[in-house]
Scaffold this active site. Structure first.
Site, PDB file in Angstrom:
ATOM      1  N   PHE A  18      31.719   4.276  20.749  1.00  0.00           N
ATOM      2  CA  PHE A  18      30.830   4.695  21.833  1.00  0.00           C
ATOM      3  C   PHE A  18      30.295   6.099  21.606  1.00  0.00           C
ATOM      4  CE2 PHE A  18      33.981   1.927  24.288  1.00  0.00           C
ATOM      5  CZ  PHE A  18      33.289   0.785  23.961  1.00  0.00           C
ATOM      6  N   TRP A  61      26.269   3.416  28.830  1.00  0.00           N
ATOM      7  CA  TRP A  61      26.802   4.465  27.951  1.00  0.00           C
ATOM      8  C   TRP A  61      27.844   3.898  27.000  1.00  0.00           C
ATOM      9  CZ3 TRP A  61      31.760   6.225  27.086  1.00  0.00           C
ATOM     10  CH2 TRP A  61      31.887   7.407  26.351  1.00  0.00           C
ATOM     11  N   HIS A  62      28.627   2.920  27.478  1.00  0.00           N
ATOM     12  CA  HIS A  62      29.699   2.376  26.668  1.00  0.00           C
ATOM     13  C   HIS A  62      29.195   1.518  25.514  1.00  0.00           C
ATOM     14  CE1 HIS A  62      32.316   3.680  29.976  1.00  0.00           C
ATOM     15  NE2 HIS A  62      33.298   3.583  29.116  1.00  0.00           N
ATOM     16  N   GLY A  63      28.003   1.011  25.598  1.00  0.00           N
ATOM     17  CA  GLY A  63      27.510   0.219  24.481  1.00  0.00           C
ATOM     18  C   GLY A  63      26.192  -0.464  24.781  1.00  0.00           C
TER      19      GLY A  63
END
Length: 428
Positions: A428, A283-285
């Site tokens: 993000f 999810w963060h990248g």
């Protein structure tokens, strides 16, 4: 819209889809149809997120695997700007649909109020990821100016700006220098740079959250707390109850528990934990460094659960308490290496040089370094007071409070960085 006006259609489309699907879920009595609308909402919204955020990453990864096996396959590449806040408003909107499906709240019939929930500007681009059960009822009430809430909100904004421009952006100057040439620095320099990054990302995102919550409070709305002094956590489990709380609870409620949570065998529970943290990392990248970061934190959860290591409740036992906090901080800092590194090779270089590269300490801009330390000391003092003294009602008098916030404003103006980059979590 400032970057790409047509991107406004994305959040509008997401709002319409989740609104219509939730409306149909609320009306339907047949379970199959209710589930069909839920799945449709999830697939459509995460499909948009996939195209804009993960398509190129996944096709490139698949290409590399096939290429290593001697298979040449061409995947079309899309050059797309990542819409600001897309991960946040997608999670918020999908969470609403799931809550309606679970019958935890009734569908919001007023489209304008629901659209406001999805696009509420203080927390739109970087959270906190709000829950409909908290925010929507506030939109149904008549809001009048409240002097006390306005003062409290202003205090949060001042503290948020201090965290951002005095601590985070000061430390960013140093950490960017170190991690942009990780192979050219000594072990002690990399260690200090990683510690600085730990506080940089805390103050960058915690500062934004404080500003967002403060803005909403001035307007008469209460957003959920997103950070609660995470580096005072004694275990990785406790850390994630204090760090980015809105995202941690989102993954717990909508990923970990649906997978079975801890209501299954221990082996399956550990699997559920690991998968949840891998997804959190992704999810963060769209980069393997984030996936590994999530996996490392998942391993921490599993190991601490197997060993049944829990926080010490006896704060008076200073040695045990400090040992737990220090151990946890070292573990978290190790995982931050993957989060901050520009690539997996840089992360491996940073770790290897931490053990094999003696040398002189690089300070860089000495004045900037000292300013960063001053900001860090103030931050730790405030967090220590909030952690140990605030709940004991050792509250300062009004004149002391006034002096404190005046001092923060002075520090912001005197040693703050005003040409820094954007907030880390905007990407993000």
């Amino acid at each position: 819209m400032n970057w790409e006006p047509i991107y406004a259609l994305l959040i509008f489309f997401s709002t319409v889809v989740t609104y219509v699907c939730a409306n149909q879920i609320d009306k339907e009595t047949e379970q199959k149809k209710r589930k069909l609308y839920l799945v449709s909402s999830v697939i459509i919204n995460f499909g948009i997120l996939f195209v804009f955020k993960y398509y190129n990453f996944i096709t490139e990864s698949v290409f590399n695997v096939l290429d290593s096996a001697g298979v040449r396959v061409h995947f079309p590449e899309f050059k797309l700007l990542l819409p600001v806040g897309i991960s946040f408003y997608t999670f918020q909107a999908v969470g609403y649909t799931i809550d309606v499906y679970r019958k935890e709240l009734k569908h919001e019939t007023h489209f304008g109020k629901y659209a406001l929930f999805v696009s509420f500007f203080p927390q739109l681009v970087a959270g906190p990821i709000e829950r409909a059960t908290n925010l929507l009822p506030q939109f149904r009430k008549e809001i009048k100016f409240d002097y006390r809430m306005a003062i409290d909100g202003t205090k949060l904004i001042i503290w948020g700006y201090f965290m951002k421009v005095v601590v985070a952006d000061r430390m960013a100057v140093y950490t960017d220098t170190i991690y942009s040439n990780i192979g050219g620095h000594s072990a002690i320099t990399i260690i200090v740079g990683t510690i600085f990054f730990a506080f940089q990302i805390y103050c960058d995102f915690g500062g934004y959250s404080s500003i967002a919550i403060g803005c909403a409070k001035i307007m008469g709305f209460d957003l959920m707390t997103n950070f609660k002094r995470p580096y005072f956590a004694q275990t990785p489990v406790e850390f994630w109850r204090r760090w980015h709380i809105s995202l941690s609870t989102w993954f717990k409620d909508y990923v970990y528990i649906p997978l079975g949570g801890n209501r299954v065998s221990k082996t399956r529970k550990y699997y559920n934990l690991f998968i949840t943290f891998l997804v959190s990392g992704l999810w963060h990248g769209a980069n393997w460094t984030f996936v590994i970061w999530g996996g490392v934190n998942g391993i921490y959860q599993i190991v601490y659960s197997i060993l049944n290591i829990k926080p010490s409740k006896n704060v008076k036992n200073v040695f045990v308490y400090l040992f737990n906090i220090s151990t946890n901080f070292v573990l978290i800092c190790f995982s931050w290496i993957f989060f901050r590194a520009n690539s997996m090779s840089d992360a491996i270089t940073a770790i290897s040089r931490t053990f094999t590269a003696p040398g002189k300490f690089f300070m860089g801009d000495e004045k900037g370094f000292v300013f960063a330390i001053i900001g860090l000391v103030v931050l730790l003092g405030k967090d220590t007071y909030d952690e140990f003294l605030l709940e004991q009602r050792l509250k300062p008098k009004k004149i002391a409070k006034g002096a404190w916030y005046l001092g923060l404003v002075m520090l912001i103006l005197l040693i703050g960085v005003f040409d820094g980059g954007q907030f880390i979590y905007f990407q993000f």
